[in-house]
Write a protein that holds these residues in place. Structure first.
Motif, PDB file in Angstrom:
ATOM      1  N   UNK A 268       0.839  -1.212   0.000  1.00 11.43           N
ATOM      2  CA  UNK A 268       0.000   0.000   0.000  1.00 11.43           C
ATOM      3  C   UNK A 268       0.868   1.254   0.000  1.00 11.43           C
ATOM      4  N   UNK A 269       1.951   1.244   0.769  1.00 10.01           N
ATOM      5  CA  UNK A 269       2.843   2.405   0.824  1.00 10.01           C
ATOM      6  C   UNK A 269       3.553   2.609  -0.513  1.00 10.01           C
ATOM      7  N   UNK A 270       3.979   1.519  -1.156  1.00 14.41           N
ATOM      8  CA  UNK A 270       4.633   1.624  -2.464  1.00 14.41           C
ATOM      9  C   UNK A 270       3.672   2.184  -3.510  1.00 14.41           C
ATOM     10  N   UNK A 271       2.414   1.775  -3.449  1.00 17.01           N
ATOM     11  CA  UNK A 271       1.409   2.304  -4.381  1.00 17.01           C
ATOM     12  C   UNK A 271       1.217   3.808  -4.171  1.00 17.01           C
ATOM     13  N   UNK A 272       1.207   4.231  -2.928  1.00 19.48           N
ATOM     14  CA  UNK A 272       1.081   5.657  -2.625  1.00 19.48           C
ATOM     15  C   UNK A 272       2.294   6.420  -3.138  1.00 19.48           C
ATOM     16  N   UNK A 273       3.475   5.897  -2.885  1.00 18.51           N
ATOM     17  CA  UNK A 273       4.690   6.565  -3.359  1.00 18.51           C
ATOM     18  C   UNK A 273       4.681   6.658  -4.888  1.00 18.51           C
ATOM     19  N   UNK A 274       4.300   5.593  -5.564  1.00 18.24           N
ATOM     20  CA  UNK A 274       4.240   5.600  -7.021  1.00 18.24           C
ATOM     21  C   UNK A 274       3.230   6.621  -7.534  1.00 18.24           C
ATOM     22  N   UNK A 275       2.097   6.751  -6.865  1.00 11.90           N
ATOM     23  CA  UNK A 275       1.092   7.732  -7.265  1.00 11.90           C
ATOM     24  C   UNK A 275       1.656   9.153  -7.160  1.00 11.90           C
ATOM     25  N   UNK A 276       2.369   9.405  -6.085  1.00 12.23           N
ATOM     26  CA  UNK A 276       2.967  10.726  -5.905  1.00 12.23           C
ATOM     27  C   UNK A 276       3.986  11.002  -7.004  1.00 12.23           C
ATOM     28  N   UNK A 277       4.851  10.043  -7.275  1.00  7.95           N
ATOM     29  CA  UNK A 277       5.879  10.219  -8.307  1.00  7.95           C
ATOM     30  C   UNK A 277       5.268  10.389  -9.700  1.00  7.95           C
ATOM     31  N   UNK A 278       4.100   9.789  -9.919  1.00 11.96           N
ATOM     32  CA  UNK A 278       3.419   9.890 -11.207  1.00 11.96           C
ATOM     33  C   UNK A 278       2.614  11.183 -11.332  1.00 11.96           C
ATOM     34  N   UNK A 279       2.573  11.984 -10.267  1.00 12.91           N
ATOM     35  CA  UNK A 279       1.850  13.253 -10.312  1.00 12.91           C
ATOM     36  C   UNK A 279       0.360  13.135 -10.107  1.00 12.91           C
ATOM     37  N   UNK A 280      -0.065  12.176  -9.319  1.00 17.22           N
ATOM     38  CA  UNK A 280      -1.495  11.986  -9.046  1.00 17.22           C
ATOM     39  C   UNK A 280      -2.110  13.257  -8.477  1.00 17.22           C
TER      40      UNK A 280
ATOM     41  N   UNK B  55      -4.062  11.425  -3.882  1.00 20.39           N
ATOM     42  CA  UNK B  55      -3.000  11.231  -2.893  1.00 20.39           C
ATOM     43  C   UNK B  55      -3.595  11.241  -1.494  1.00 20.39           C
ATOM     44  N   UNK B  56      -4.504  12.166  -1.246  1.00 19.42           N
ATOM     45  CA  UNK B  56      -5.144  12.240   0.072  1.00 19.42           C
ATOM     46  C   UNK B  56      -5.925  10.970   0.365  1.00 19.42           C
ATOM     47  N   UNK B  57      -6.668  10.475  -0.618  1.00 20.71           N
ATOM     48  CA  UNK B  57      -7.468   9.264  -0.428  1.00 20.71           C
ATOM     49  C   UNK B  57      -6.582   8.056  -0.130  1.00 20.71           C
ATOM     50  N   UNK B  58      -5.507   7.909  -0.890  1.00 22.30           N
ATOM     51  CA  UNK B  58      -4.594   6.789  -0.658  1.00 22.30           C
ATOM     52  C   UNK B  58      -3.881   6.933   0.682  1.00 22.30           C
ATOM     53  N   UNK B  59      -3.574   8.155   1.062  1.00 25.88           N
ATOM     54  CA  UNK B  59      -2.928   8.403   2.356  1.00 25.88           C
ATOM     55  C   UNK B  59      -3.842   7.982   3.500  1.00 25.88           C
ATOM     56  N   UNK B  60      -5.117   8.326   3.381  1.00 28.03           N
ATOM     57  CA  UNK B  60      -6.080   7.967   4.427  1.00 28.03           C
ATOM     58  C   UNK B  60      -6.279   6.452   4.494  1.00 28.03           C
ATOM     59  N   UNK B  61      -6.278   5.786   3.347  1.00 28.18           N
ATOM     60  CA  UNK B  61      -6.418   4.325   3.344  1.00 28.18           C
ATOM     61  C   UNK B  61      -5.223   3.671   4.031  1.00 28.18           C
ATOM     62  N   UNK B  62      -4.027   4.166   3.739  1.00 29.14           N
ATOM     63  CA  UNK B  62      -2.828   3.633   4.391  1.00 29.14           C
ATOM     64  C   UNK B  62      -2.861   3.931   5.884  1.00 29.14           C
ATOM     65  N   UNK B  63      -3.268   5.140   6.242  1.00 26.33           N
ATOM     66  CA  UNK B  63      -3.356   5.514   7.661  1.00 26.33           C
ATOM     67  C   UNK B  63      -4.315   4.602   8.405  1.00 26.33           C
ATOM     68  N   UNK B  64      -5.434   4.275   7.783  1.00 19.99           N
ATOM     69  CA  UNK B  64      -6.405   3.366   8.410  1.00 19.99           C
ATOM     70  C   UNK B  64      -5.772   2.002   8.642  1.00 19.99           C
ATOM     71  N   UNK B  65      -5.038   1.498   7.658  1.00 24.91           N
ATOM     72  CA  UNK B  65      -4.358   0.210   7.805  1.00 24.91           C
ATOM     73  C   UNK B  65      -3.359   0.271   8.957  1.00 24.91           C
ATOM     74  N   UNK B  66      -2.588   1.345   9.017  1.00 28.41           N
ATOM     75  CA  UNK B  66      -1.563   1.490  10.050  1.00 28.41           C
ATOM     76  C   UNK B  66      -2.172   1.594  11.445  1.00 28.41           C
ATOM     77  N   UNK B  67      -3.337   2.207  11.548  1.00 32.35           N
ATOM     78  CA  UNK B  67      -3.969   2.385  12.857  1.00 32.35           C
ATOM     79  C   UNK B  67      -4.361   1.047  13.479  1.00 32.35           C
ATOM     80  N   UNK B  68      -4.473   0.018  12.662  1.00 30.75           N
ATOM     81  CA  UNK B  68      -4.884  -1.304  13.148  1.00 30.75           C
ATOM     82  C   UNK B  68      -3.703  -2.224  13.470  1.00 30.75           C
ATOM     83  N   UNK B  69      -2.493  -1.773  13.178  1.00 29.44           N
ATOM     84  CA  UNK B  69      -1.322  -2.607  13.456  1.00 29.44           C
ATOM     85  C   UNK B  69      -1.173  -2.850  14.942  1.00 29.44           C
TER      86      UNK B  69
END
Length: 105
Positions: A68-80, A85-99
């Motif tokens: 998920x983090x690699x997908x977010x980084x790739x989106x940023x590098x691709x100029x999403x 970017x905000x949506x993917x960031x929130x999805x990753x944050x939700x995943x991290x909150x459950x660790x």
């Protein structure tokens, strides 16, 4: 002479430290996602966090975090777009909150 600490115990401690760090970075991602439109630095910081999580997630046996983090980084590098970017960031944050939480039986 002191016995060396077994690898599995050291790795468990490192994984716990990573989990704490990842959850803290998830909180930061949530905050940064809300500032995407108004703050040019937010995109850069999100990319930095995503890059670190993409590498470390796999090391600590969390491939879903890494992916998920690699997908977010790739989106940023691709100029999403900022909204993406905000949506993917929130999805990753939700995943991290459950660790680190184990469902109760």
């Amino acid at each position: 002479m002191t016995e060396p600490i077994p690898f599995d115990i050291r790795m468990a401690a490192l994984r716990a430290h990573f989990t704490t760090r990842a959850r803290r970075e998830g909180d930061e991602l949530k905050e940064l996602a809300t500032r995407m439109d108004a703050d040019d630095e937010a995109r850069s910081r999100i990319g930095h966090i995503a890059h670190g999580l993409a590498g470390a997630g796999a090391i600590f046996g969390m491939p879903q975090v890494s992916t998920r983090a690699a997908e977010l980084e790739e989106a940023i590098l691709a100029g999403a777009a900022p909204g993406d970017v905000a949506s993917q960031s929130l999805a990753l944050a939700c995943m991290l909150s459950k660790l680190g939480f184990q469902p109760s039986a």
